[in-house]
Structures are given as C-alpha cells and as structure tokens.
Design a protein around this motif. Structure first.
Motif, PDB file in Angstrom:
ATOM      1  N   ARG A  44     109.201  11.347  40.783  1.00  0.00           N
ATOM      2  CA  ARG A  44     110.627  11.608  41.021  1.00  0.00           C
ATOM      3  C   ARG A  44     110.858  13.096  41.287  1.00  0.00           C
ATOM      4  O   ARG A  44     111.586  13.470  42.210  1.00  0.00           O
ATOM      5  CB  ARG A  44     111.440  11.158  39.801  1.00  0.00           C
ATOM      6  CG  ARG A  44     112.941  11.203  40.025  1.00  0.00           C
ATOM      7  CD  ARG A  44     113.695  11.016  38.723  1.00  0.00           C
ATOM      8  NE  ARG A  44     113.468  12.144  37.820  1.00  0.00           N
ATOM      9  CZ  ARG A  44     114.082  13.312  37.932  1.00  0.00           C
ATOM     10  NH1 ARG A  44     114.939  13.527  38.922  1.00  0.00           N
ATOM     11  NH2 ARG A  44     113.837  14.282  37.065  1.00  0.00           N
ATOM     12  N   GLN A  45     110.241  13.951  40.479  1.00  0.00           N
ATOM     13  CA  GLN A  45     110.426  15.396  40.654  1.00  0.00           C
ATOM     14  C   GLN A  45     109.904  15.861  42.019  1.00  0.00           C
ATOM     15  O   GLN A  45     110.547  16.652  42.715  1.00  0.00           O
ATOM     16  CB  GLN A  45     109.686  16.145  39.547  1.00  0.00           C
ATOM     17  CG  GLN A  45     110.283  15.985  38.164  1.00  0.00           C
ATOM     18  CD  GLN A  45     109.496  16.749  37.108  1.00  0.00           C
ATOM     19  OE1 GLN A  45     108.680  17.609  37.426  1.00  0.00           O
ATOM     20  NE2 GLN A  45     109.747  16.430  35.846  1.00  0.00           N
ATOM     21  N   ILE A  46     108.732  15.367  42.380  1.00  0.00           N
ATOM     22  CA  ILE A  46     108.106  15.835  43.622  1.00  0.00           C
ATOM     23  C   ILE A  46     108.861  15.338  44.840  1.00  0.00           C
ATOM     24  O   ILE A  46     109.129  16.080  45.786  1.00  0.00           O
ATOM     25  CB  ILE A  46     106.624  15.403  43.653  1.00  0.00           C
ATOM     26  CG1 ILE A  46     105.853  16.201  42.588  1.00  0.00           C
ATOM     27  CG2 ILE A  46     106.008  15.620  45.030  1.00  0.00           C
ATOM     28  CD1 ILE A  46     104.458  15.700  42.343  1.00  0.00           C
ATOM     29  N   THR A  47     109.238  14.056  44.864  1.00  0.00           N
ATOM     30  CA  THR A  47     109.959  13.525  46.025  1.00  0.00           C
ATOM     31  C   THR A  47     111.329  14.169  46.172  1.00  0.00           C
ATOM     32  O   THR A  47     111.858  14.275  47.282  1.00  0.00           O
ATOM     33  CB  THR A  47     110.119  11.994  45.912  1.00  0.00           C
ATOM     34  OG1 THR A  47     110.732  11.673  44.654  1.00  0.00           O
ATOM     35  CG2 THR A  47     108.780  11.289  46.017  1.00  0.00           C
ATOM     36  N   ALA A  48     111.914  14.632  45.033  1.00  0.00           N
ATOM     37  CA  ALA A  48     113.225  15.289  45.106  1.00  0.00           C
ATOM     38  C   ALA A  48     113.132  16.650  45.779  1.00  0.00           C
ATOM     39  O   ALA A  48     114.099  17.130  46.373  1.00  0.00           O
ATOM     40  CB  ALA A  48     113.814  15.429  43.699  1.00  0.00           C
ATOM     41  N   GLN A  49     111.943  17.295  45.680  1.00  0.00           N
ATOM     42  CA  GLN A  49     111.800  18.641  46.231  1.00  0.00           C
ATOM     43  C   GLN A  49     110.907  18.705  47.466  1.00  0.00           C
ATOM     44  O   GLN A  49     110.841  19.736  48.130  1.00  0.00           O
ATOM     45  CB  GLN A  49     111.196  19.571  45.158  1.00  0.00           C
ATOM     46  CG  GLN A  49     112.003  19.630  43.869  1.00  0.00           C
ATOM     47  CD  GLN A  49     111.338  20.503  42.831  1.00  0.00           C
ATOM     48  OE1 GLN A  49     111.022  21.664  43.086  1.00  0.00           O
ATOM     49  NE2 GLN A  49     111.102  19.941  41.645  1.00  0.00           N
ATOM     50  N   LEU A  50     110.251  17.609  47.757  1.00  0.00           N
ATOM     51  CA  LEU A  50     109.278  17.606  48.846  1.00  0.00           C
ATOM     52  C   LEU A  50     109.970  17.769  50.192  1.00  0.00           C
ATOM     53  O   LEU A  50     111.027  17.195  50.439  1.00  0.00           O
ATOM     54  CB  LEU A  50     108.493  16.289  48.812  1.00  0.00           C
ATOM     55  CG  LEU A  50     107.169  16.263  49.568  1.00  0.00           C
ATOM     56  CD1 LEU A  50     106.199  17.270  48.986  1.00  0.00           C
ATOM     57  CD2 LEU A  50     106.567  14.856  49.504  1.00  0.00           C
ATOM     58  N   GLN A  51     109.344  18.556  51.047  1.00  0.00           N
ATOM     59  CA  GLN A  51     109.858  18.754  52.399  1.00  0.00           C
ATOM     60  C   GLN A  51     108.872  18.197  53.411  1.00  0.00           C
ATOM     61  O   GLN A  51     107.678  18.061  53.135  1.00  0.00           O
ATOM     62  CB  GLN A  51     110.092  20.249  52.674  1.00  0.00           C
ATOM     63  CG  GLN A  51     111.162  20.878  51.790  1.00  0.00           C
ATOM     64  CD  GLN A  51     111.361  22.342  52.096  1.00  0.00           C
ATOM     65  OE1 GLN A  51     110.592  22.947  52.850  1.00  0.00           O
ATOM     66  NE2 GLN A  51     112.414  22.923  51.527  1.00  0.00           N
ATOM     67  N   SER A  52     109.390  17.876  54.558  1.00  0.00           N
ATOM     68  CA  SER A  52     108.545  17.331  55.624  1.00  0.00           C
ATOM     69  C   SER A  52     108.423  18.368  56.750  1.00  0.00           C
ATOM     70  O   SER A  52     109.405  19.003  57.131  1.00  0.00           O
ATOM     71  CB  SER A  52     109.161  16.039  56.169  1.00  0.00           C
ATOM     72  OG  SER A  52     108.349  15.499  57.176  1.00  0.00           O
TER      73      SER A  52
END
Length: 434
Positions: free
Chosen positions: A99-107
């Motif tokens: 949850r933490q990573i997908t909330a901050q992950l950029q493409s």
C-alpha cells in the motif's frame, strides 16, 4: 500475519554508497553481476541512515549526453540521487508495504525501495518486482484458502438444507401417519364388529347344514332330527339375520369410506412428493395447492379453518415437489401463527403472464423488524429446538430459481399474507434446490 519474515525474504543485501562517491564509480558498480537485478543503489550517511537512491535510468541519461562522463563523472553521487526514496520498515506487513509503495510509486518505475530496521538504519533493498511476486503468491494462497472455505460453506449449506428438508419430512410423515390412524382405527373396529356379527350367522349356517344332512338321511332318528331342528331354530333366533342387514350395510359403507380416505391420503402423498414424476413438468398449480393441503391437514385442522378460492390457471413448467415444499411451509407457518382458532385463505389466479398464489392468515402477524429479516437464513422467532430458520429462506430460493418472486406483508394482531408469483413461461433453467 507474517511480518518480518515476509519482507525479509524480499531483502537484497546491496552494499550502500556514501554521498561523496563519484558518479563514475557508481556507474561502474551498477555494471557488476551482483547488481543486475536492482534498478538503483542506496546512498547512506555515516550512521547508515538512507539519504537517497541513484538509479540506472538517471545515470544512463547523464552518460548519453555528449561529454556526459567528462562533465559529471567526478561529481559526487549526492548531486544526482533521488533524495526522497521509498523507505519501508522491515516490520511492515506485505500488504502495508504494498500500500505504501503503490501510493508513492511513479511511472515509469526507476527506483527500488529501501528497507530499514526499527532504528531507521539501512538493511538492504527491495525491488518492486519481488514485492509484486510476493503479493501474487499471497493472493494465490488466500484464493486457495477462500476456495476451500467456499467448498466447506457449500457442504455445510447442503447439510443444513438437507436437515431442514428432513425436519419438514418428519413433520409431514407425522401428520400423514396421524391422518391415516383415524380411518384405520374405525376400519379396524368395523372389521371386529363384522367378525362378531357374522359369527352367529356362521353357527346358524352350520346348524342348518346339520339339519339338512339329517333330513336327507333316511337313517336319521326322529330324536336326532328333533334336536337338529331345535338347534337350528335357537341359532336362528340368536342370529336374527333380518335385523343384521341394516347394520351390515352401515358397517360396509363406513369401512368403504375409511378406505377411501386412506386412498386419498396415499394419492395426496404421492402427488406431493412427485416421486414418480419428472423433475420439471407442466402442471396446474392448483393441484400442488390441494396436495399441500392434504399433507398439512393434521397441522391445520385444530388451528384454523381453510378457505379455498382457486381460479383457473394455465399449466406452467416447474418442479412440483419443490413448489409443494414451499406451500407446505407457508401453510404450516400460518397454522402456527394462530393464537386461537383462526382462518387461512388460499387463493390462486393468473394475470399479466403470471400465476399468483396467496396464502393469508389472521394470526398474530409480525412487527417490521421481524418482517425485514423473514427470508434471512437461520433467522427464526421460534424457541430453540423448534425451528432451524431455513424454511422461508429455502422457499425464497426455490421461487427465485423458478424465475418468480415471493413477497410478504404483515401487521401485528391482524395477520400475514404471502404472495407467490411465477411466470407462465417458466424459468429458462430450473435450478435444483439443494
């Protein structure tokens, strides 16, 4: 829930960089075989706390520039690192980490994420790909658990439904047995009376036969003839056959009526169960109503008077035994709702391509909070041990599987009315209720 072991399996022991390391050294280090699986290298301070990440993508962009290595190669890596890396504590669960990573992950994904201990000190890198694989494994594992739970639930549901059917069957058999006992009782009494009434006639017949033999025998003495004649006369007076005719006629009529009642019950039971009929067939639902009333008669007769108002109905495709089960449940529930001797009205009619059946009683009725839950599985207002709470739930499912619906209105002190509607065309596919 797994905590440290879950993220610990994702930990890659990558040696961190110091902020003053040159960009060229970092680029060379990324080319080492042990770093082929990572997207970036961590940068930490002297205490081992993460300062940032320098990614392959960033270095590639620099060295693709004209004279990029010459211009940037000697500069410290801190000038090109990402100063806000994704940092996750090792004591975080897989789900929370995702949850933490997908909330901050950029493409597009350029960096990995840093794993730290409770003191915030660098422990290693985690890659997004490893995390996705771990989550996929976790989802697959939970799917297996859910599938097993679903199978177990269906088995439990089947057992509970079967238990409800057996309870209904026991109630039905008890009622039929009681109904059979009454005509069987007086048929048995009539047979005993017939035996007692015919015994003098048989004795008279024997005496008259002896008298006839004596009259036909030339050697028969006058004393023997006189005794035979006297015995025949005595038994004639005892038997009084001229007085028996009316009694015997009444006994035979009563016995015939009792046997007729037994026959009707047997036929009603056969029609109710539909054991010799197809699973789905076109029938007149009025026949189902009559069969259900025969089977429910013992449960109803001391509780309510039944009024029938059956209209002419088109034949519809249905599973008769299932419809009978629904009607029996509604009729017995109506009888049980009576506080004194009441009235049950059963009506049937057709309109707008629907066949409708109404079962209405003037019993105690139901308050709104009960009415809202009446079709919920396991919900019952009966005392413990007197109801499973599945009867109306199963009935609702049966009617739903037939493409119809069942509705209820009720008012405390005034009674309850159930309305069943079924399409004349029948359901496209009748689902067998477990």
């Amino acid at each position: 829930m797994e905590v440290v072991p879950a993220l610990g399996r994702l930990l890659r022991r990558v040696e961190p960089l110091q902020a003053q390391v040159s960009i060229s050294d970092v680029a060379d280090r990324l080319l080492r075989p042990e770093h082929t699986a990572v997207l970036s290298l961590p940068v930490v301070d002297a205490d081992g706390r993460p300062l940032g990440l320098v990614s392959r993508s960033t270095l590639q962009d620099i060295f693709m520039q004209r004279f990029g290595r010459d211009l940037w190669g000697r500069k410290p890596v801190s000038e090109v690192m990402n100063p806000a890396p994704l940092v996750v504590s090792l004591d975080t669960s897989l789900e929370e980490a995702a949850r933490q990573i997908t909330a901050q992950l950029q493409s597009p994904i350029r960096d990995d994420f840093v794993l730290v201990d409770e003191q915030g000190l660098y422990q290693g890198l985690g890659t997004v790909l490893d995390l996705l694989k771990a989550m996929e494994h976790r989802v697959a594992q939970r799917n297996r658990v859910l599938r097993k739970a679903l199978v177990d639930l269906k088995e439990s549901q089947t057992q509970l439904v079967q238990s409800e059917k057996m309870a209904s069957l026991g109630q039905m058999v008890a009622g039929v047995a009681h109904e059979l006992n009454t005509p069987l009782g007086y048929v048995k009494n009539n047979v005993q009376l017939l035996r007692e009434l015919t015994r003098p006639l048989l004795e008279l017949a024997d005496a008259q036969a002896a008298l006839g033999d004596c009259l036909a025998d030339p050697a028969c003495a006058e004393d023997d003839l006189a005794r035979a004649l006297e015995e025949a006369g005595r038994l004639r007076e005892l038997a009084a056959p001229e007085l028996l005719a009316e009694d015997l006629e009444q006994l035979f009529a009563d016995t015939g009526y009792g046997l007729q009642q037994i026959g009707e019950l047997v036929v009603g039971l056969k029609d109710f169960a539909r054991l010799d009929r197809a699973m789905s067939e076109e029938i007149d639902l009025n026949d189902c109503i009559r069969s259900a009333l025969v089977i429910a008669r013992n449960s109803i007769k001391d509780k309510a008077e039944v009024h029938q108002q059956l209209g002419e109905l088109p034949r519809i495709a249905c599973a008769p035994s299932q419809i009978n089960q629904v009607l029996l449940n509604l009729l017995t529930n109506a009888a049980q709702a009576m506080e004194g001797f009441g009235r049950i009205q059963v009506k049937s009619w057709s309109e707008n391509g629907q066949v409708l059946i109404s079962v209405q009683d003037n019993g105690c009725g139901m308050p709104r909070e009960v009415l809202e839950r009446i079709f919920d599985p396991f919900y019952t207002t009966k005392p413990v041990g007197q109801g499973t709470g599945l009867g109306l739930s199963i009935s609702f499912k049966i009617i739903q599987d037939h493409g119809g619906n069942i509705r209820v209105v009720s008012e405390p002190g005034r009674g309850t009315r159930f309305l069943i509607s079924l399409p004349c065309s029948g359901a496209e596919e009748l689902k067998r209720s477990a």
